[in-house]
Scaffold this motif. Structure first.
Motif, mmCIF file in Angstrom:
data_model
loop_
_atom_site.group_PDB
_atom_site.id
_atom_site.type_symbol
_atom_site.label_atom_id
_atom_site.label_comp_id
_atom_site.label_asym_id
_atom_site.label_seq_id
_atom_site.Cartn_x
_atom_site.Cartn_y
_atom_site.Cartn_z
ATOM 1 N N LEU A 84 88.687 77.384 45.208
ATOM 2 C CA LEU A 84 89.243 78.719 45.292
ATOM 3 C C LEU A 84 89.841 78.982 46.550
ATOM 4 O O LEU A 84 89.651 78.476 47.696
ATOM 5 C CB LEU A 84 87.728 79.654 45.353
ATOM 6 C CG LEU A 84 88.013 80.860 45.485
ATOM 7 C CD1 LEU A 84 88.476 81.954 44.286
ATOM 8 C CD2 LEU A 84 86.439 81.700 45.922
ATOM 9 N N ALA A 85 91.119 79.713 46.155
ATOM 10 C CA ALA A 85 92.058 79.959 47.301
ATOM 11 C C ALA A 85 92.929 81.215 46.843
ATOM 12 O O ALA A 85 92.684 81.650 45.860
ATOM 13 C CB ALA A 85 92.817 78.590 47.644
ATOM 14 N N ASP A 86 93.821 81.515 47.792
ATOM 15 C CA ASP A 86 94.692 82.541 47.632
ATOM 16 C C ASP A 86 95.525 82.445 46.508
ATOM 17 O O ASP A 86 96.131 81.198 46.491
ATOM 18 C CB ASP A 86 95.351 82.792 48.918
ATOM 19 C CG ASP A 86 94.691 83.896 49.871
ATOM 20 O OD1 ASP A 86 93.696 84.257 49.646
ATOM 21 O OD2 ASP A 86 95.134 83.449 51.311
ATOM 22 N N THR A 87 95.739 83.086 45.637
ATOM 23 C CA THR A 87 96.926 83.314 44.410
ATOM 24 C C THR A 87 97.336 84.393 44.167
ATOM 25 O O THR A 87 96.873 85.576 44.713
ATOM 26 C CB THR A 87 96.096 82.578 43.060
ATOM 27 O OG1 THR A 87 95.072 83.571 42.793
ATOM 28 C CG2 THR A 87 95.564 81.189 43.315
ATOM 29 N N GLN A 88 98.585 84.448 43.603
ATOM 30 C CA GLN A 88 99.081 85.968 43.365
ATOM 31 C C GLN A 88 98.625 86.417 41.766
ATOM 32 O O GLN A 88 99.359 87.346 41.256
ATOM 33 C CB GLN A 88 100.671 85.745 43.153
ATOM 34 C CG GLN A 88 101.247 85.317 44.711
ATOM 35 C CD GLN A 88 100.912 86.257 45.672
ATOM 36 O OE1 GLN A 88 101.307 87.562 45.539
ATOM 37 N NE2 GLN A 88 100.828 85.941 46.968
ATOM 38 N N GLU A 89 97.550 86.143 41.510
ATOM 39 C CA GLU A 89 97.195 86.475 40.196
ATOM 40 C C GLU A 89 96.489 87.788 40.253
ATOM 41 O O GLU A 89 96.147 88.386 41.140
ATOM 42 C CB GLU A 89 95.934 85.574 39.475
ATOM 43 C CG GLU A 89 96.559 84.161 39.356
ATOM 44 C CD GLU A 89 95.273 83.140 39.019
ATOM 45 O OE1 GLU A 89 94.846 83.172 37.567
ATOM 46 O OE2 GLU A 89 94.836 82.399 39.891
ATOM 47 N N THR A 90 96.511 88.510 39.007
ATOM 48 C CA THR A 90 95.861 90.006 38.855
ATOM 49 C C THR A 90 95.199 90.002 37.600
ATOM 50 O O THR A 90 95.419 89.230 36.751
ATOM 51 C CB THR A 90 96.964 90.971 38.714
ATOM 52 O OG1 THR A 90 98.008 90.842 37.854
ATOM 53 C CG2 THR A 90 98.000 91.038 40.305
ATOM 54 N N GLN A 91 94.270 90.983 37.381
ATOM 55 C CA GLN A 91 93.435 91.422 36.327
ATOM 56 C C GLN A 91 93.650 92.742 36.022
ATOM 57 O O GLN A 91 93.385 93.730 36.898
ATOM 58 C CB GLN A 91 92.079 90.746 36.491
ATOM 59 C CG GLN A 91 91.178 91.072 35.171
ATOM 60 C CD GLN A 91 89.807 90.494 35.287
ATOM 61 O OE1 GLN A 91 88.935 91.288 35.920
ATOM 62 N NE2 GLN A 91 89.508 89.405 34.971
ATOM 63 N N GLY A 109 103.800 87.973 36.494
ATOM 64 C CA GLY A 109 103.416 88.887 35.685
ATOM 65 C C GLY A 109 103.084 88.270 33.839
ATOM 66 O O GLY A 109 103.228 89.272 33.141
ATOM 67 N N ASN A 110 103.028 86.971 33.763
ATOM 68 C CA ASN A 110 103.050 86.901 32.451
ATOM 69 C C ASN A 110 101.545 86.584 32.209
ATOM 70 O O ASN A 110 100.520 86.356 32.955
ATOM 71 C CB ASN A 110 103.519 85.119 32.204
ATOM 72 C CG ASN A 110 105.062 85.305 32.716
ATOM 73 O OD1 ASN A 110 105.662 85.960 32.062
ATOM 74 N ND2 ASN A 110 105.302 84.230 33.412
#
Length: 601
Positions: A246-253, A291-292
């Protein structure tokens, strides 16, 4: 009916102008005085919700005996609620009586991270198995959230740490034959890194709207409608290569939810009927840094139901109901699936003087695993001087989810999870009023738990009925008015939840936890309060090899009215900046300060 009472209750929704008796819906599905049930029920009303302040439902829910939780980061992050050591997916969650558990999630649970308090009017929380009334999913208990339905106009806005903005508003009109109300809520925060090892803030934004309407067609027949909608965007951290930790990512939900119902209620001299059609839909999209869409899921359930109560002879009542539910889901990696389940129940009730008792049974028919029966009974007996004893026994079951049945990892031969729970308690008074003392002992045995089983015969494994568990312990609750202006209260729970195959503790279930809180009203109007939440050690995994430390979190709050229509308020959360985790690798919020103003007309 809307014109008959200043405090109307219909399946958990109250048109609030004046507080009367405390009514529980989770006990019998239609509404009864909380003193007339032997089941363990906690009611948290809007006045208490506002006194705690803020949008975070977990700060309010943790005033419930036997209730613990885990959260992946900050507000908006996945939040699972455990009642008496049950899995969070074994809790049935309703909003205005509409089932909102997500059919597209692997275990069919409800994410409390998306439930904010701006539109919530009351929590009705039953602790213990109650599938006799509610059918599938009610193994650990039932939570019914009532949407705010108030006359006049009220609103609040607050701002605070992590550039957090929160606002809500509610308004309603009432006539001789109708009520119509709207609620709204907005929340936005920059947040903090959900990953404890990270530094990049993970924000959350949500907009929610709700509506309630009642119309008296005749003096005995009422039309009702409830509708709710919310849409939120959450920054999430992931497990990037090469370490896959678990680490920083640029994902969104992105999460979009809508639910509601429409129906008719009949009130006769001896007969009450309520017929409704309800719909609940939850859509989730996970997106990468460009954004995919990397994963998408949509779970939908529809239900038609009839509930009724007949006053048969003197103190004897007969409650009954029947329903049929269709559920379907689709995800990025699985073919669409759908399933149907039908159920019917009957419950006999007796209430005379100091004694009230109920006994009932239910049968459900699932189109894959067949028929399942359950029963329940409870007793409440008044001992005088406002003391009473309570006892209940109930069965619960949880049907396999569509994902567990139909997905790539599915198993069409799965059986439902089943439980039997017992509790015995003694109580003086009612929660939040005068002197209140309650002590409850409980035990729940659960069999045929569905877990993921690894197998050489199927790549990556499959779901199977492999486990059994036991949870037992006690809950203590007390509240006292030290003076007319100073009240102290608290809850403490001891929960021994174990895997009966291994003898190890169930993951993320602390053995002891609770909340202590106090409120003081100064003669000149200032209100001061404090909440201390605490939990003991637990384990993050089934093997009990990864420990999660215990913690204590103190919140301080204040409010000052200006006349009868305006109030300024503020709070400091996590005053001592405690560093703790309810799930391994995920951070929890540090110290934060918030100020706001509330107005009504």
């Amino acid at each position: 009916m809307a014109q008959d009472s200043d405090n109307t209750t219909l399946l958990g929704v109250e048109i609030v102008e004046d507080r009367a008796d405390t009514i529980t819906v989770t006990a019998n599905g239609l509404g009864t005085d909380i003193g007339n049930t032997g089941q363990a029920v906690t009611i948290i009303e809007r006045e208490e919700i506002e006194s705690v302040q803020g949008p975070d439902a977990t700060r309010v829910l943790q005033r419930t005996p036997g209730l613990s939780l885990t959260r992946n980061g900050g507000i908006g992050g996945f939040t699972g609620v455990s009642v008496r050591g049950a899995n969070s997916e074994q809790l049935l969650v309703l909003v205005d009586g509409v089932k909102v558990n997500d059919p597209s999630s692997p275990s069919g649970g409800f994410d409390f991270g998306n439930l904010l308090l701006g539109t919530a009017g009351k929590f009705d929380i039953l602790r213990g198995s109650n599938s006799t009334i509610w059918g599938s999913d009610a193994i650990g208990g039932v939570v019914d959230v009532s949407t705010r339905a108030e006359t006049g106009v009220e609103g609040n806005v607050e701002y605070g740490s992590r550039d957090t903005l929160y606002a809500s508003a509610v308004g309603g009109l009432k006539g001789d034959r109708y009520f119509a109300g709207l609620t709204s809520s907005f929340y936005r925060t920059d947040g903090f890194s959900a990953a404890a090892s990270g530094t990049e803030p993970d924000g959350f934004e949500q907009v929610a709207l709700g509506g309630t309407a009642f119309f008296d067609i005749t003096t005995n027949l009422e039309l009702f409608v409830h509708a709710n909608w919310s849409e939120g965007t959450l920054d999430i951290d992931g497990f990037p290569p090469p370490t896959f930790t678990l680490a920083d990512t640029q994902e969104t939900q992105e999460t979009r939810r809508h639910w509601g119902d429409v129906g008719l209620a009949y009130y006769g001299n001896d007969l009450t009927l309520r017929a409704a059609y309800s719909l609940s839909d939850t859509e989730r999209d996970n997106l990468d840094e460009e954004g995919n869409v990397t994963f998408a899921g949509d779970g939908r359930s529809e239900r038609v139901q009839l509930r009724g109560e007949y006053r048969a002879i003197g103190p004897v009542t007969v409650a009954f109901g029947a329903e049929h539910e269709w559920s379907d889901y689709v995800t990025s990696f699985d073919a669409p699936g759908e399933i149907g389940i039908s159920g019917a129940y009957v419950q006999l009730g007796f209430a005379l003087g100091d004694i009230a008792a109920h006994i009932g049974s239910r049968v459900d028919d699932h189109e894959l695993f067949g028929t399942n029966g359950s029963y329940g009974a409870d007793l409440s007996y008044g001992l005088g001087n406002d003391w009473r004893i309570r006892a209940s026994v109930g069965e619960g079951f949880k049907a396999p989810t569509l994902y567990q049945l139909r997905s790539f990892y599915g198993n069409a031969e799965l059986r439902p999870e089943e439980s039997t729970s017992f509790d015995l308690g003694v109580e003086k008074g009612q929660r939040g009023r005068g002197a209140h003392i309650a002590l409850t002992a409980f035990r729940r045995d659960t069999t045929d738990l569905i877990n993921f089983a690894f197998s050489a015969d199927r790549p990556f494994g499959f779901y199977d009925n492999t486990a059994r568990a036991r949870a037992q312990g006690f809950e203590a609750e007390a509240g006292f008015e030290v003076t007319g202006a100073f009240r102290v209260a608290g809850v403490f729970s001891y929960v021994d939840a174990e895997d009966r195959a291994t003898g190890l503790d169930l993951a993320r279930r602390p053995r002891h936890f609770g909340t202590l809180y106090a409120d003081w009203d100064a003669p000149f109007g200032l209100k001061l309060g404090a909440d201390l939440r605490f939990a003991g050690e637990s384990f993050d995994d089934a093997a009990n090899s990864i420990a999660l430390g215990g913690y204590e979190v103190l919140d301080l709050r204040a409010a000052l009215p200006f006349g009868e229509t305006l109030e300024a308020y503020g709070r400091v959360e996590n005053v001592f900046n405690a560093d703790y985790a309810t799930a391994r690798g995920y951070a929890s919020p540090g110290r934060g300060a918030f100020v706001g103003v509330r107005a009504q007309m």
